[in-house]
Design a protein around this motif. Structure first.
Motif: not given
Length: 190
Positions: A71-78, A102-107, A138-143
């Protein structure tokens, strides 16, 4: 739970993670940072899904997927930053001239959140970039300093998530999501 993270090579699994319930719905498909803004705005309905299908067929594919068994349970755009809108983004600075990824989306799928899958996805994104010879990622998360982030905006990740994966803050940005400043986090891979 044994989570396995692999390159996003199956379109149906990518669709399950980032596609809409209705095929003609105008949703992001995780393309808003991956393709030029003008092109993104010109795509409507099923065209975004078709674009993602093309990207999944490329080498490298547009990200990684997490699986719990079959079962697919997650995704990361990189992807290499040079092939994303971060290459031209005025709010996210360039630290140097390295050909970083860059990694910019983790779901994470509903029903699987809160079980550490985002940590597996981020590590999988790092391993994926490293396997393609990336000098850094690199990633661009919220602080968010521990405050709750709205679920619709949590896709960028948090500073704590990236720090837990060994990333360090490399720069402030002029970008804000959900009222929280975004920071540029970097992990050297060489």
């Amino acid at each position: 739970m044994a989570i396995d993270v692999r390159p996003a090579g199956r379109f149906e699994d990518v669709k399950a993670m980032v596609g809409p319930k209705r095929p003609d719905a105008n949703v992001c498909w995780c393309l808003s940072y991956r393709i030029p803004s003008k092109q993104h705005l010109e795509l409507h309905g099923t065209e975004r899904g078709e674009m993602m299908k093309q990207l999944v067929a490329q080498d490298p594919p547009p990200g990684v997927l997490a699986y719990d068994g079959d079962e697919v349970v997650g995704w990361a755009a990189v992807h290499p930053r040079a092939d994303t809108s971060f290459a031209r983004n005025r709010k996210i600075p360039h630290v140097d001239d390295l050909d970083v990824w860059s990694v910019w989306c983790i779901r994470v799928r509903p029903g699987h959140r809160g079980s550490g899958i985002s940590h597996h996805l981020l590590q999988g994104a790092v391993d994926f970039a490293r396997s393609y010879g990336a000098p850094a990622i690199e990633g661009y998360p919220v602080d968010n300093q521990g405050h709750k982030v709205d679920l619709t905006m949590a896709y960028v990740g948090t500073r704590a998530l990236f720090e837990g994966a060994g990333f360090t803050k490399a720069a402030d940005t002029d970008s804000v999501i959900n009222g929280f400043p975004r920071v540029l986090m970097r992990l050297n891979l060489r």
